[in-house]
Design an enzyme around this catalytic site. Structure first.
Site, short mmCIF file in Angstrom:
data_model
loop_
_atom_site.label_atom_id
_atom_site.label_comp_id
_atom_site.label_asym_id
_atom_site.label_seq_id
_atom_site.Cartn_x
_atom_site.Cartn_y
_atom_site.Cartn_z
N GLU A 125 0.74 3.40 -4.38
CA GLU A 125 1.42 4.17 -4.04
C GLU A 125 1.90 5.51 -5.12
O GLU A 125 2.77 6.21 -4.74
CB GLU A 125 2.36 4.00 -2.77
N GLU A 225 -2.19 -2.55 3.41
CA GLU A 225 -0.96 -2.55 3.99
C GLU A 225 -1.06 -1.76 5.41
O GLU A 225 -1.36 -0.61 5.33
CB GLU A 225 0.20 -1.89 2.95
#
Length: 291
Positions: A125, A225
């Site tokens: 991320e 995720e």
């Protein structure tokens, strides 16, 4: 829905799986215990053994780092002892940290070989947080791939980021650099009601697949995720509860495990707020994990 073609490396990886388990499926497991201490080799072995005992028999785990808390030094021997394989994360924040991560990865490969590796994800991320440009991050992906290839490791190397980052045209360099793209999406953080959560999630997956296939046809999109919190504040129409987490598991996890490579968030984080862990403080699942 139609999926992009698998790369040769991905086909080789899938050849190690049984017909009943066509995709990698596992959990995200952090290097720290819920009390903040670093996991020991025994802690990793306990987590791996517990996950393998759950319905679904999860024998694949995603880690976030290589050097932090001596992740690989402790996790790899435990993985080898328990028949677990690792989706290896490499942190990229600041160059000194990145170099330590590469050193730890190289050391683990030299000592233990590479059969324990599912694939390698460079960064997590980073694009979503705006910590690096796509071009710089792509360079780090090429760097790690070059290092492991020099060690004789042919496993795929990619990057994990939010679906919003993947559909941003400014980040195409990372797609081009990646052997696979790791999608991360949470309808909870999009403020979705649990009744609409599955459609919100799959819309984000499809949006990512569409962009990735347009930029680099045939690149596989992994789901690394997602999850729903058992406790925490409301976020828009999204409400954290054990019941909602159970519903999200039934609606999303059970389909995702049959749709593509999937890693659920998370194994255990009962001290966090919101808490996405599926294993409670007593060591038992917080809800039914059957599919």
């Amino acid at each position: 829905m139609r999926l992009p073609a698998l790369t040769t490396t991905a086909l080789l990886a899938l050849s190690h799986l049984s017909l009943a388990e066509a995709y990698w499926k596992g959990f995200n497991v952090g290097a720290n215990n819920p009390d903040g201490t670093c996991k020991t080799r025994d802690d990793w072995a306990h987590a791996f053994t517990q996950l393998a005992s759950l319905p679904g028999h999860f024998t694949t785990v995603r880690t976030f780092a290589t050097s932090d808390c001596d992740t690989l030094a402790n996790a790899v021997p435990a993985a080898l002892d328990t028949g677990t394989q690792l989706l290896v994360g490499v942190w990229t924040q600041d160059d000194a940290h990145f170099e330590r991560e590469k050193v730890a990865l190289e050391a683990a490969i030299r000592e233990f070989g590479d059969e324990w590796i599912v694939a390698i994800m460079v960064g997590n991320e980073d694009l979503y947080r705006g910590e690096v440009t796509a071009e710089v991050l792509a360079g780090k992906i090429y760097d790690v791939r070059g290092m492991v290839r020099a060690l004789g490791v042919e496993k795929e190397v990619g990057h994990a980021d939010t679906w919003t980052a993947w559909v941003d045209g400014a980040n195409e360099a990372v797609i081009q650099a990646s052997d696979f793209v790791a999608h991360q999406g949470y309808p909870y953080w999009q403020g979705a009601d649990i009744a609409n959560s599955a459609s919100v999630y799959w819309a984000s997956v499809q949006a990512t697949r569409d962009v990735v296939n347009a930029v680099k046809p045939g690149t596989w999109v992994w789901m690394t995720e997602t999850g729903w919190p058992v406790t925490g504040d409301d976020f828009g129409a999204a409400q954290a509860s054990v019941w909602n987490a159970q519903e999200y598991w039934k609606q999303v996890a059970c389909e995702a495990f049959n749709e593509g490579h999937t890693f659920w968030y998370a194994y255990q984080d009962y001290t966090s707020t919101p808490s996405f862990g599926v294993i409670g403080q007593d060591g038992n699942p917080l809800y039914d994990l059957t599919c």
